[in-house]
Scaffold this active site. Structure first.
Site, short mmCIF file in Angstrom:
data_model
loop_
_atom_site.label_atom_id
_atom_site.label_comp_id
_atom_site.label_asym_id
_atom_site.label_seq_id
_atom_site.Cartn_x
_atom_site.Cartn_y
_atom_site.Cartn_z
CG ASP A 240 -2.23 -1.26 1.06
OD1 ASP A 240 -2.31 -2.25 0.10
OD2 ASP A 240 -2.76 -1.37 2.36
CG ASP A 242 -1.60 3.74 3.15
OD1 ASP A 242 -1.52 2.85 3.36
OD2 ASP A 242 -2.51 4.35 3.38
CD1 TRP A 302 -10.01 -0.86 2.67
CD2 TRP A 302 -11.98 -1.61 3.93
NE1 TRP A 302 -9.43 -0.97 3.94
CE2 TRP A 302 -10.96 -1.68 4.80
CE3 TRP A 302 -12.79 -1.91 4.85
CZ2 TRP A 302 -10.20 -2.33 6.21
CZ3 TRP A 302 -12.68 -2.86 6.31
CH2 TRP A 302 -11.30 -3.01 6.59
CD GLU A 305 -7.94 -6.28 -0.70
OE1 GLU A 305 -7.52 -5.93 0.26
OE2 GLU A 305 -8.99 -6.20 -0.58
CG ASP A 306 -6.30 -8.33 3.28
OD1 ASP A 306 -7.41 -8.33 3.30
OD2 ASP A 306 -6.32 -7.57 4.84
CG MET A 332 -1.68 4.02 7.70
SD MET A 332 -3.49 3.07 7.75
CE MET A 332 -2.99 1.94 7.36
CG HIS A 335 -5.46 8.19 4.00
ND1 HIS A 335 -6.43 7.27 3.53
CD2 HIS A 335 -4.80 7.22 4.03
CE1 HIS A 335 -6.36 5.75 3.73
NE2 HIS A 335 -4.99 6.34 3.63
NE ARG A 337 -13.81 3.37 4.63
CZ ARG A 337 -12.84 2.36 5.21
NH1 ARG A 337 -11.32 1.88 4.31
NH2 ARG A 337 -12.19 1.80 6.14
#
Length: 390
Positions: A240, A242, A302, A305-306, A332, A335, A337
Site C-alpha cells: 500500500d 501509505d 475496501w 482481498e487480503d 501509516m 487519511h 477513506r
C-alpha cells in the site's frame, strides 16, 4: 751394462720388473689422456642434465644456458622463488617503439575480465543497514530533490547494487489512485531503504483509471504481469502507498514461505490485529504467486482481498512468515477513506468460498487494458482500465 743395472734395479731385480714399470707408466699416461678428454667433453655439454643422467633428483631443474633456449620462460621451480630469466632485450616496461609485447598482452587479457566482470554475491544480510528510523510526515517532499539524493536509481525506479550481485530481483507493486502526496513520502523513505538492503529492484505504480470502485487485488495482478515484461523478477512485494517501515532490517524481499512485512502498524497499536491478517505489505516469490493463481479479481471496494489471499496460501500448503513485532513496525499516513473505496459488503461471503473460486478467479481470468505507461526518475507509472464490477 753397469750403467743400466741401477736403472733396472741391479743384478737383484727380477727379469720382468722393467716391463712392469713400463706398463704402469703407460696406464698413467692413458689415465691422464682420458681425464683431459673427459674434461673437454663435458665442457661442451649441459651440466644441469648430469643429476638426471645418474638418477639423482635436483631442485634446480632449469632450462639450457645455450643461445637456442635463452629467454624461453620455464614453468619449473627456481631457487628462492626466482622468476624465469628474461629474454634478451626484455624488461618490465614495453618498448617505446614496439608497444606492449606478447607478455603484456597476455597479462591484459587475463586481468581485465577479472576486475570488470566478476562480482561476488551480496551478503545474506546487508552491512549497510542502520536499524530503527524516525518516520515523520510533517514536511513537504520535492521529488526532484529526492531523485538527486538517489543518483544511483535509474529512470523508471530501477536500481541494482554496483559492488555485488543481488539474488533478490524484486518488483515492488503499488496499487494506486489519487494518492500523489502519499506516493511522495513513500519514494522519499523507501528508495534509500531498498538500496541499503542491496536489492535489485524496480518500483511500479499501477494506477486505476476512471471512477469505478477501487480494486486493489486486481491492480496487483496487473502489476505482476506488467513488471515481468520489463525484467526477470523473481520476487514481488505488494505494498500500500501509505505504509512506511520503521526499521530497514525488515527486508522487502522473498523468503521460502510467503512473507507478511507490515506486521506491527501504528494503526493497530504496533501489533497484529488477527492471526490471519495479510494486508498492507506482503511479499511472494514468482512461483508462490503462480501456485495460488495470483490474487482474486472480484473484490471491488475496501476489504476482504487480503483474507482471500491468506486462504489461497493455506489451501496450497504454504504458511506465512513474519519478522518480529519490533523489526516489523510500520507507520501509516493518516487519511480519510477514499471515495469509491467503501467497504465491500460481499467480502465475507467471498472469503468463505475461496477454495472453490481460486481456480477460476485470478491470473488465468485477468483482463485489463493499459492506457498509458510513463517512466519517471523514481518509478514507473502504468495507468490501466480494469473494468467495472459485474
Amino acid at each position: 751394462m753397469r750403467f743400466r743395472e741401477p736403472f733396472l734395479g741391479g743384478s737383484a731385480a727380477m727379469p720382468g720388473a722393467s716391463l712392469q714399470r713400463a706398463c704402469r707408466l703407460l696406464v698413467a699416461v692413458c689415465a691422464l689422456h682420458l681425464g683431459v678428454t673427459l674434461v673437454y667433453y663435458l665442457s661442451g655439454r649441459d651440466l644441469s642434465l648430469l643429476p638426471r643422467l645418474i638418477g639423482v633428483p635436483s631442485p634446480l631443474q632449469g632450462g639450457s644456458n645455450s643461445a637456442a633456449t635463452l629467454g624461453k620462460p620455464s614453468g619449473e621451480l627456481r631457487p628462492g622463488g626466482a622468476s624465469p630469466p628474461l629474454p634478451l632485450d626484455a624488461s618490465s616496461e614495453p618498448h617505446p617503439s614496439r608497444g606492449p609485447g606478447p607478455a603484456s598482452n597476455l597479462t591484459t587479457a587475463l586481468v581485465a575480465p577479472t576486475t570488470a566482470v566478476l562480482l561476488s554475491a551480496c551478503p545474506e544480510e546487508s552491512p549497510l543497514l542502520v536499524g530503527p528510523m524516525m518516520i515523520e510526515f510533517n514536511m513537504a517532499v520535492d521529488l526532484e530533490r529526492v531523485a538527486k539524493q538517489n543518483p544511483e536509481v535509474k529512470v523508471g525506479g530501477r536500481y541494482a547494487p554496483k559492488n555485488c550481485v543481488s539474488p533478490h530481483k524484486v518488483a515492488i507493486i503499488i496499487p494506486f489512485r489519487n494518492r500523489q502526496e502519499h506516493l511522495k513520502y513513500w519514494l522519499y523513505y523507501l528508495h534509500p531503504i531498498l538500496q541499503r538492503q542491496q536489492l535489485d529492484y524496480g518500483v511500479y505504480v499501477i494506477n486505476q483509471d476512471g471512477d469505478s470502485m477501487f480494486n486493489r487485488a486486481k491492480l496487483l495482478n496487473v502489476g505482476f504481469q506488467e513488471a515481468l515484461k520489463d525484467y526477470d523478477y523473481n520476487c514481488f512485494v505488494f505494498s500500500d502507498v501509505d505504509l512506511i517501515p520503521m526499521d530497514d532490517h525488515n527486508t522487502y524481499r522473498c523468503f521460502s514461505q510467503p512473507r507478511h512485512i507490515s506486521v506491527a502498524m501504528d494503526k493497530f497499536g504496533f501489533s497484529l490485529p488477527y492471526v490471519q491478517y495479510f494486508g498492507g505489505v506482503s511479499a511472494l516469490s514468482k512461483q508462490q504467486f503462480l501456485t495460488i493463481n495470483g490474487f482474486p479479481n472480484n473484490y471491488w471496494g475496501w476489504g476482504g482481498e487480503d483474507d482471500d489471499i491468506f486462504n489461497r496460501l493455506v489451501f496450497k500448503g504454504m504458511s506465512v512468515s513474519r519478522p518480529n513485532a519490533v523489526v516489523g513496525k510500520c507507520r501509516m499516513i493518516r487519511h480519510s477513506r477514499d471515495r469509491k473505496n467503501e467497504p465491500n459488503p460481499q467480502r465475507f461471503d467471498r472469503i468463505a468460498h475461496t477454495k472453490e473460486t481460486m481456480r477460476l478467479d485470478g491470473l488465468n481470468t485477468l483482463t485489463y487494458k493499459v492506457l498509458d505507461a510513463q517512466r519517471y526518475p523514481l518509478y514507473t507509472k502504468i495507468t490501466v482500465d480494469i473494468g467495472k464490477p459485474s
